[in-house]
Design an enzyme around this catalytic site. Structure first.
Site, PDB file in Angstrom:
ATOM      1  N   LYS A 147      -1.662   6.621   1.248  1.00 55.80           N
ATOM      2  CA  LYS A 147      -2.831   7.471   1.050  1.00 55.80           C
ATOM      3  C   LYS A 147      -3.789   7.298   2.219  1.00 55.80           C
ATOM      4  O   LYS A 147      -3.738   6.230   2.838  1.00 55.80           O
ATOM      5  CB  LYS A 147      -3.536   7.167  -0.263  1.00 55.80           C
ATOM      6  CG  LYS A 147      -3.863   5.706  -0.551  1.00 55.80           C
ATOM      7  CD  LYS A 147      -4.518   4.849   0.463  1.00 55.80           C
ATOM      8  CE  LYS A 147      -5.921   5.206   0.886  1.00 55.80           C
ATOM      9  NZ  LYS A 147      -6.454   4.307   1.968  1.00 55.80           N
ATOM     10  N   TYR A 232     -10.111   6.513  -3.761  1.00 54.12           N
ATOM     11  CA  TYR A 232      -9.751   5.801  -5.000  1.00 54.12           C
ATOM     12  C   TYR A 232     -10.660   6.231  -6.152  1.00 54.12           C
ATOM     13  O   TYR A 232     -10.208   6.351  -7.289  1.00 54.12           O
ATOM     14  CB  TYR A 232      -9.851   4.285  -4.799  1.00 54.12           C
ATOM     15  CG  TYR A 232      -8.732   3.735  -3.949  1.00 54.12           C
ATOM     16  CD1 TYR A 232      -7.487   3.471  -4.502  1.00 54.12           C
ATOM     17  CD2 TYR A 232      -8.906   3.500  -2.598  1.00 54.12           C
ATOM     18  CE1 TYR A 232      -6.447   2.986  -3.717  1.00 54.12           C
ATOM     19  CE2 TYR A 232      -7.888   3.023  -1.809  1.00 54.12           C
ATOM     20  CZ  TYR A 232      -6.656   2.771  -2.367  1.00 54.12           C
ATOM     21  OH  TYR A 232      -5.616   2.301  -1.594  1.00 54.12           O
TER      22      TYR A 232
END
Ligand code: NDP
Length: 403
Positions: A147, A232
């Protein structure tokens, strides 16, 4: 009891355990009131595990991923891709990887001829994800990508299309969606037992050092705190609600005169409004002391997960009414390495030919939302988004505790 030759009593059936269905089991030796210990891990023999090539030998690969393979049951590292031959040689020797399975970025496409490699795990700076995912897919390999998935939604779409065309699986490494405490929060909120979730508060901050690094270059990082660590907060809010935001709002702050933040943002605060009414207040910064916490405030209580987005140290507390008192429970779960869990999940998906829990579409949606957040910060106004239906149809099933 078998004699040990020492003159001392041999092991009892409780001490020794037994083999059942091809795995070793050990009976519970603790009293009823204590938690039983988890069963011994049952890893596949190395030759039956899914072989991974790791592309990029930076901090994440060397400090977290390669060590995590030691706890994997279904995956093993079999190849490396690096622009630093000297480093790659040392790392290959440390992990028993053949010298012939070490590739440079230039000769990476030769990996197509290595049958031991089933998955390429792209752990390079974000601006390189697109090209390496596409090259891995063209080489006929399944792909796991760190990510943020890419630098833009367009790049994410290209990556999904390339993997689809090559008939390979694509997973974005959203480790928190495999981490047991985060999973417990998601499960408790979604069960509805604590009523509706009204407010989610998610924070992910850390202080960056003064040195030059790719994270300060827009072409390599795509952005600053938002795609790197604020992601996140965004991804977790979506995972908790199981919904997609219909409105987002963001504000950005960059310290004046700090050259590091000429191209990317230092600090971002953002708000997400979900269709059910849940609102998420998120904040992320490269200039505030390390803090990685999550709180969900529901109708009938709150859930607090300290270190929610950290590699370890999760501490979960749940508050609810207990008669005339407010009861605050501490929840302790067995320690599990979240990197091993997510890598084993990808390996299981390859073995069983199934869609990962966090496929490319999951990363693409985060890129849509991050682009909307940047638009909002630029204009200073909220951005409305079209409702998304059937989000979960793009995702694989929930990973089991082991899978
Ligand atoms: P590092 O800076 O520690 O390492 C990056 C490595 O990529 C370098 O060591 C180098 O390896 C290689 N590389 C190739 N080209 C470049 C380039 N132009 N500039 C810099 N490095 C280059 O990065 P991280 O390991 O921290 O991050 C890698 C990826 O992992 C990123 O996408 C990041 O977002 C993600 N990440 C995810 C985390 C998570 O918790 N899931 C945590 C940290 C990072 P070599 O010398 O072998 O070529």
């Amino acid at each position: 009891m078998a004699a040990t030759g020492s003159g001392l009593p041999g092991p009892t059936p409780l001490d020794r355990g037994k083999v059942e269905g091809g795995t070793v089991t050990l009976p519970n030796w603790r009293g009823e009131a204590d938690r039983p210990s988890p069963p011994p891990p049952a890893p596949l023999p190395p030759g039956e595990r899914v072989g991974f090539a790791l592309a990029g030998l930076g901090r994440l690969t060397l400090e977290e991923l390669l060590p995590a393979f030691a706890e994997c049951k279904t995956a093993r590292p079999v190849a490396l891709v690096s622009g630093s031959p000297e480093k790659a040689k040392v790392v290959a020797a440390q992990h028993g990887i053949k010298e012939s399975s070490v590739y440079s970025y230039d000769d990476f496409d030769r990996i197509a001829d290595n049958p031991e490699v089933q998955v390429v795990y792209v752990v390079l700076p974000n601006g390189l994800h697109r090209d390496f995912v596409i090259r891995a897919a063209k080489a006929g390999k399944h792909v796991m990508c760190e990510k943020p998935m890419a630098n833009s939604s367009q790049e994410a779409r290209d990556m999904i299309a390339a993997c689809k065309q090559a008939g390979v699986r694509l997973m974005v490494a959203y480790r928190c969606q495999y981490e047991p405490y985060n999973r417990e929060v998601i499960q408790r909120v979604r069960s509805g037992d604590m009523g509706a979730a009204r407010i989610i508060e998610a924070t992910n901050t850390q202080v960056m050092g003064p040195g030059d690094q790719w994270r300060f270059r827009k072409a390599l990082a795509g952005g600053g705190a938002l795609p790197d660590i604020g992601l996140y907060c965004l991804n977790t809010a979506r995972a908790i609600t199981g919904e997609e935001p219909v409105e987002v709002f963001a504000r950005i702050f960059n310290p004046q005169g700090d050259d590091r933040y000429r191209e990317v943002e230092e600090t971002i605060a953002f708000m997400l409004r979900f269709p059910s009414g849940t609102m998420a207040n998120c904040s992320s910064s490269y200039g505030a002391h390390e803090s990685k916490d999550l709180r969900v405030r529901l109708e009938k209580g709150w859930i607090d997960l300290e270190n929610a987005f950290a590699y370890e140290g999760q501490q979960m507390r749940v508050a609810q009414r207990g008669g005339k008192a407010e009861v605050i429970d501490t929840v302790r779960m067995p320690q599990q390495n979240q990197f091993s869990l997510e890598i084993d999940h990808m390996a299981a998906c390859v073995k069983e030919n199934r869609v990962p829990r966090t496929p490319g579409e999951e990363g693409l949606q985060d890129h849509h939302l991050m682009e909307a957040l940047y638009r909002s910060a630029e204009t200073g106004t909220p951005v409305s988004l079209a409702p998304v239906s059937g989000r979960d149809t793009t995702r694989g099933p929930e990973p089991s505790q082991q899978g």
